[in-house]
Write a protein that holds these residues in place. Structure first.
Motif, PDB file in Angstrom:
ATOM      1  N   ARG A  88       0.842  -1.197   0.000  1.00 27.06           N
ATOM      2  CA  ARG A  88       0.000   0.000   0.000  1.00 27.06           C
ATOM      3  C   ARG A  88       0.879   1.251   0.000  1.00 27.06           C
ATOM      4  N   MET A  89       0.674   2.110  -0.986  1.00 29.63           N
ATOM      5  CA  MET A  89       1.435   3.367  -1.022  1.00 29.63           C
ATOM      6  C   MET A  89       0.809   4.368  -0.052  1.00 29.63           C
ATOM      7  N   THR A  90       1.617   5.276   0.430  1.00 35.30           N
ATOM      8  CA  THR A  90       1.086   6.342   1.278  1.00 35.30           C
ATOM      9  C   THR A  90       0.888   7.596   0.418  1.00 35.30           C
ATOM     10  N   ARG A  91       0.130   8.541   0.976  1.00 35.25           N
ATOM     11  CA  ARG A  91      -0.083   9.786   0.240  1.00 35.25           C
ATOM     12  C   ARG A  91       1.251  10.517  -0.001  1.00 35.25           C
ATOM     13  N   VAL A  92       2.136  10.439   0.988  1.00 32.35           N
ATOM     14  CA  VAL A  92       3.441  11.104   0.848  1.00 32.35           C
ATOM     15  C   VAL A  92       4.236  10.460  -0.290  1.00 32.35           C
ATOM     16  N   GLU A  93       4.177   9.132  -0.376  1.00 34.45           N
ATOM     17  CA  GLU A  93       4.886   8.453  -1.467  1.00 34.45           C
ATOM     18  C   GLU A  93       4.306   8.868  -2.820  1.00 34.45           C
ATOM     19  N   ILE A  94       3.004   9.039  -2.862  1.00 31.84           N
ATOM     20  CA  ILE A  94       2.385   9.460  -4.127  1.00 31.84           C
ATOM     21  C   ILE A  94       2.814  10.892  -4.464  1.00 31.84           C
ATOM     22  N   ALA A  95       2.846  11.765  -3.462  1.00 31.56           N
ATOM     23  CA  ALA A  95       3.304  13.144  -3.701  1.00 31.56           C
ATOM     24  C   ALA A  95       4.740  13.121  -4.230  1.00 31.56           C
ATOM     25  N   ASN A  96       5.558  12.269  -3.651  1.00 24.97           N
ATOM     26  CA  ASN A  96       6.952  12.167  -4.115  1.00 24.97           C
ATOM     27  C   ASN A  96       7.019  11.608  -5.537  1.00 24.97           C
ATOM     28  N   TYR A  97       6.128  10.645  -5.821  1.00 27.55           N
ATOM     29  CA  TYR A  97       6.052  10.089  -7.184  1.00 27.55           C
ATOM     30  C   TYR A  97       5.693  11.206  -8.170  1.00 27.55           C
ATOM     31  N   ILE A  98       4.705  12.020  -7.805  1.00 28.97           N
ATOM     32  CA  ILE A  98       4.283  13.115  -8.690  1.00 28.97           C
ATOM     33  C   ILE A  98       5.465  14.047  -8.963  1.00 28.97           C
ATOM     34  N   LYS A  99       6.266  14.287  -7.918  1.00 25.98           N
ATOM     35  CA  LYS A  99       7.395  15.223  -8.075  1.00 25.98           C
ATOM     36  C   LYS A  99       8.487  14.683  -8.991  1.00 25.98           C
ATOM     37  N   THR A 100       8.481  13.372  -9.256  1.00 21.60           N
ATOM     38  CA  THR A 100       9.517  12.833 -10.156  1.00 21.60           C
ATOM     39  C   THR A 100       9.255  13.228 -11.615  1.00 21.60           C
ATOM     40  N   PHE A 101       8.055  13.747 -11.899  1.00 24.70           N
ATOM     41  CA  PHE A 101       7.736  14.138 -13.278  1.00 24.70           C
ATOM     42  C   PHE A 101       8.179  15.586 -13.496  1.00 24.70           C
ATOM     43  N   ASP A 102       9.035  15.793 -14.495  1.00 25.75           N
ATOM     44  CA  ASP A 102       9.483  17.173 -14.744  1.00 25.75           C
ATOM     45  C   ASP A 102       8.462  17.947 -15.579  1.00 25.75           C
ATOM     46  N   GLN A 103       7.445  17.283 -16.056  1.00 25.16           N
ATOM     47  CA  GLN A 103       6.352  17.851 -16.856  1.00 25.16           C
ATOM     48  C   GLN A 103       6.875  18.476 -18.157  1.00 25.16           C
ATOM     49  N   ARG A 104       8.037  18.048 -18.585  1.00 24.25           N
ATOM     50  CA  ARG A 104       8.580  18.467 -19.882  1.00 24.25           C
ATOM     51  C   ARG A 104       8.755  17.244 -20.769  1.00 24.25           C
ATOM     52  N   SER A 105       9.635  16.341 -20.344  1.00 22.25           N
ATOM     53  CA  SER A 105       9.773  15.086 -21.097  1.00 22.25           C
ATOM     54  C   SER A 105       9.088  13.948 -20.349  1.00 22.25           C
ATOM     55  N   SER A 106       8.777  14.205 -19.101  1.00 22.80           N
ATOM     56  CA  SER A 106       8.123  13.201 -18.273  1.00 22.80           C
ATOM     57  C   SER A 106       6.847  13.852 -17.736  1.00 22.80           C
ATOM     58  N   LEU A 107       5.727  13.468 -18.339  1.00 19.93           N
ATOM     59  CA  LEU A 107       4.472  14.195 -18.094  1.00 19.93           C
ATOM     60  C   LEU A 107       3.505  13.362 -17.276  1.00 19.93           C
ATOM     61  N   LEU A 108       2.807  14.030 -16.383  1.00 20.28           N
ATOM     62  CA  LEU A 108       1.788  13.359 -15.571  1.00 20.28           C
ATOM     63  C   LEU A 108       0.542  14.226 -15.565  1.00 20.28           C
ATOM     64  N   TRP A 109      -0.525  13.696 -16.145  1.00 17.35           N
ATOM     65  CA  TRP A 109      -1.767  14.449 -16.272  1.00 17.35           C
ATOM     66  C   TRP A 109      -2.890  13.715 -15.565  1.00 17.35           C
ATOM     67  N   GLY A 110      -3.692  14.461 -14.845  1.00 18.00           N
ATOM     68  CA  GLY A 110      -4.841  13.867 -14.169  1.00 18.00           C
ATOM     69  C   GLY A 110      -6.078  13.926 -15.048  1.00 18.00           C
ATOM     70  N   ILE A 111      -7.001  12.995 -14.795  1.00 16.05           N
ATOM     71  CA  ILE A 111      -8.313  13.009 -15.451  1.00 16.05           C
ATOM     72  C   ILE A 111      -9.329  13.356 -14.362  1.00 16.05           C
ATOM     73  N   PHE A 112     -10.118  14.388 -14.607  1.00 13.18           N
ATOM     74  CA  PHE A 112     -11.093  14.858 -13.619  1.00 13.18           C
ATOM     75  C   PHE A 112     -12.496  14.836 -14.236  1.00 13.18           C
ATOM     76  N   ALA A 113     -13.466  14.359 -13.466  1.00  9.13           N
ATOM     77  CA  ALA A 113     -14.859  14.409 -13.915  1.00  9.13           C
ATOM     78  C   ALA A 113     -15.333  15.846 -13.708  1.00  9.13           C
ATOM     79  N   LYS A 114     -15.752  16.489 -14.789  1.00  9.41           N
ATOM     80  CA  LYS A 114     -16.097  17.910 -14.664  1.00  9.41           C
ATOM     81  C   LYS A 114     -17.328  18.123 -13.785  1.00  9.41           C
TER      82      LYS A 114
END
Ligand SMILES: CC(C)(COP(=O)(O)OP(=O)(O)OC[C@H]1O[C@@H](n2cnc3c(N)ncnc32)[C@H](O)[C@@H]1OP(=O)(O)O)[C@@H](O)C(=O)NCCC(=O)NCCS
Length: 198
Positions: free
Chosen positions: A53-79
């Protein structure tokens, strides 16, 4: 091309996909729900996620590994509700004009309810037209027939199946891995403006 895609403008993407909004994620988007998604038996089976089980902190750290230039992470949100229901990753290689994509519809009640169908066209337009990449690539466990079948139906090709390439976290068995791709040319040939889905 490459220079344009390293601009800061690309680090904060937001686009509309019908009932869904796709936007760049930040560490603030880490949530307990996301941790629950990764522990879901169906997701573990589909993606061969480690049984921890991942923790929220681990997920936040995972998100930070994306530089959003060559390594992109996009969320899908129900409008309609604003709920965060899943995410895309793109590992872009601008020199080779290709990108490896991954997708998870995390919220179980949204799976098999048309999210991918609703967003795939806008996602591909962004990938091919805005990022300017020529080849979209994906890997999928051969046992993940849902994703393999829908990609093949949408014009993707299985370039190679790596036999017994991945160790199943649950059983220790070795699993086959499919390497798939879709070229911009093939996508455009199938997707004249406003007719077919990706
Ligand atoms: C696989 C996944 C991305 C599909 O997204 P989705 O929003 O649930 O898919 P949709 O409801 O838009 O359906 C897309 C296609 O898959 C088919 N499909 C979806 N769920 C299915 C299911 N449980 N059984 C059979 N077919 C299914 C649909 O019939 C549709 O087929 P089409 O090619 O004829 O259009 C999503 O279910 C998911 O994230 N699953 C777990 C993680 C995963 O496998 N990710 C892919 C990694 S490569």
């Amino acid at each position: 091309m490459a220079a344009a895609h390293t601009s800061t403008a690309q680090t904060n993407v937001s686009f509309d996909a019908g009932e869904y909004l796709i936007r760049t994620l930040t560490a603030a988007d880490a949530s307990d729900r996301w941790a629950v998604w990764m522990a879901d038996p169906e997701v573990r089976h589909s993606l061969n996620v480690a049984p921890r089980r991942m923790t929220r902190v681990e997920i936040a750290n995972y998100i930070k590994t994306f530089d959003q230039r060559s390594s992109l992470l996009w969320g899908i949100f129900a409008k309609r509700t604003g709920a965060h229901i899943g995410f895309f990753t793109v590992q872009a290689d601008y020199a080779r004009s290709q990108g490896l994509v991954n997708l998870l519809v995390g919220e179980p009640e949204y799976r098999n309810h048309g999210v991918l169908s609703a967003i795939r066209r806008q996602f591909a337009e962004y990938f091919f037209d805005t990022l300017g990449l020529r080849t979209m690539m994906a890997t999928a466990l051969a046992r993940n027939e849902i994703i393999v079948n829908t990609l093949l139906k949408a014009g993707w090709t299985i370039n190679q199946t790596l036999k017994q390439n991945v160790v199943d976290h649950a059983t220790g068995a070795k699993l086959d891995l499919c390497l798939l791709s879709l070229s911009r040319k093939a996508w455009r040939a199938r997707n004249k403006p406003k007719d077919r889905p990706v």
